[in-house]
Design an enzyme around this catalytic site. Structure first.
Site, PDB file in Angstrom:
ATOM      1  N   HIS A  49     -40.931  12.223  -6.737  1.00  0.00           N
ATOM      2  CA  HIS A  49     -41.752  11.567  -7.751  1.00  0.00           C
ATOM      3  C   HIS A  49     -43.173  12.126  -7.814  1.00  0.00           C
ATOM      4  CE1 HIS A  49     -43.102   8.803  -4.396  1.00  0.00           C
ATOM      5  NE2 HIS A  49     -44.232   8.883  -5.063  1.00  0.00           N
ATOM      6  N   ASP A  73     -35.412  11.112  -3.230  1.00  0.00           N
ATOM      7  CA  ASP A  73     -36.833  11.210  -3.556  1.00  0.00           C
ATOM      8  C   ASP A  73     -37.513  12.303  -2.730  1.00  0.00           C
ATOM      9  OD1 ASP A  73     -39.166  10.642  -4.936  1.00  0.00           O
ATOM     10  OD2 ASP A  73     -39.813   9.093  -3.528  1.00  0.00           O
ATOM     11  N   SER A  92     -48.028   9.530  -0.804  1.00  0.00           N
ATOM     12  CA  SER A  92     -46.630   9.873  -1.042  1.00  0.00           C
ATOM     13  C   SER A  92     -46.369  11.343  -0.735  1.00  0.00           C
ATOM     14  CB  SER A  92     -46.267   9.603  -2.501  1.00  0.00           C
ATOM     15  OG  SER A  92     -46.260   8.228  -2.773  1.00  0.00           O
TER      16      SER A  92
END
Length: 307
Positions: free
Chosen positions: A45, A75, A150
């Site tokens: 992402h 992911d 992230s």
């Protein structure tokens, strides 16, 4: 700390005034160097949909990065920079971790605080979390996690990488709920992405897609300022391209088809559709309902695998 990098992504646009191509920053995240010749793991992402990817090392040096492969289901994504003798992380084992162990989250929070370290403990080992319609089994930590973390690393107190940070609970008044992909489950995905650019054994139909909003409702009397009307919007998936010889082409999917359901289950976005496909096996036959112009069609597709 030197094995964790800042990642900045952007999209290219053409200026209507000058006709020149311009790059616009669209987001930031973190990544972990996994080989000394420049392979870096991050979250899907973080880089999804980006035209340009730039990597900043701990010393501030900037490099252009190439996207090697992505996997929506886990992911995870791999990017590469052309640099030698980089400080690769030491890969540990998440299977050896226990609740209460000390961990360190290292990343690029807010996109401006490269190499930030936060300390915490492992709060849970196998939390089932749903992100963008995809159910994932993650490690939970109370180490401070913020936007930009992230793709960064979760390390044990021996300095070994045991997780890839990928989420934080965004609920109101909730703190201390961060999540990471266990490195033991990430390792085979990373290996496939580095070696092949994709993950083996996953169903694949061979399309590129984008999310679109469709409007429906009562638009009568729209020109009457005293008339009340209600429009509703739903998100669906539009086919942008179809690979030659793919399962999608064999099944009759066309560019601009709007995907509305898979085996009768409503499709509400491209990530959710990808997750739905992963519930099936290569070779399974599914029915994809599409909106083509004003006509609804049911198409039979035999799921393939990337080659």
């Amino acid at each position: 700390m030197a094995s964790v990098v800042g990642i900045y992504v952007g999209n290219t646009t053409i200026s209507y005034a000058t006709g020149e191509t311009q790059e616009q920053d669209t987001g930031s995240g973190s990544g972990v160097i996994i080989t000394d010749d420049g392979y870096i793991v991050t979250n899907n992402h973080v880089v999804q949909g980006a035209d340009t990817i730039h990597v900043y090392l701990q010393d501030g040096t900037k490099y252009d990065a190439k996207l090697i492969g992505t996997d929506t289901f886990s992911d995870l994504a791999i990017v590469k920079i052309d640099v030698a003798n980089l400080p690769a992380a030491t890969i540990g084992s998440s299977g050896n971790a226990t609740v209460g162990d000390t961990v360190y989250a290292i990343g690029n929070p807010l996109g401006v605080l490269t190499s930030s370290v936060s300390k915490g403990i492992i709060s849970g080992l196998d939390r089932t979390i749903t992100i963008d319609g995809i159910s994932m089994t993650l490690m939970q930590t109370d180490a401070s996690i913020n936007p930009g973390n992230s793709g960064g690393g979760l390390f044990n107190d021996s300095g070994e990488l045991i997780g890839i940070v990928n989420a934080k609970s965004a609920s109101v008044e909730v703190e201390g709920l961060g999540f990471a992909i266990p490195v033991d489950s990430a390792r085979p995905v990373i290996t496939d992405l580095v070696d092949l650019g994709y993950v083996t054994g996953r169903p694949y139909i061979g399309i590129t897609m984008q999310d679109v909003s469709l409007r429906y409702g009562n638009s009568n009397n729209r020109n009457n300022p005293f008339s009340f009307y209600m429009d509703n919007y739903v998100t669906r998936v539009q086919v942008m391209s179809v690979e030659s010889g793919s399962a999608a082409e064999k099944g009759g999917l066309l560019v601009n088809d709007i995907l509305t359901s898979l085996n009768g289950k409503e499709i509400t976005g491209s990530s959710q559709f990808a997750a739905m496909l992963y519930e099936y096996k290569v070779g399974d036959t599914v029915t994809i309902t599409v909106l083509r112009g004003n006509e609804t069609k049911d198409l039979t597709v035999v799921l393939g695998e990337r080659s």
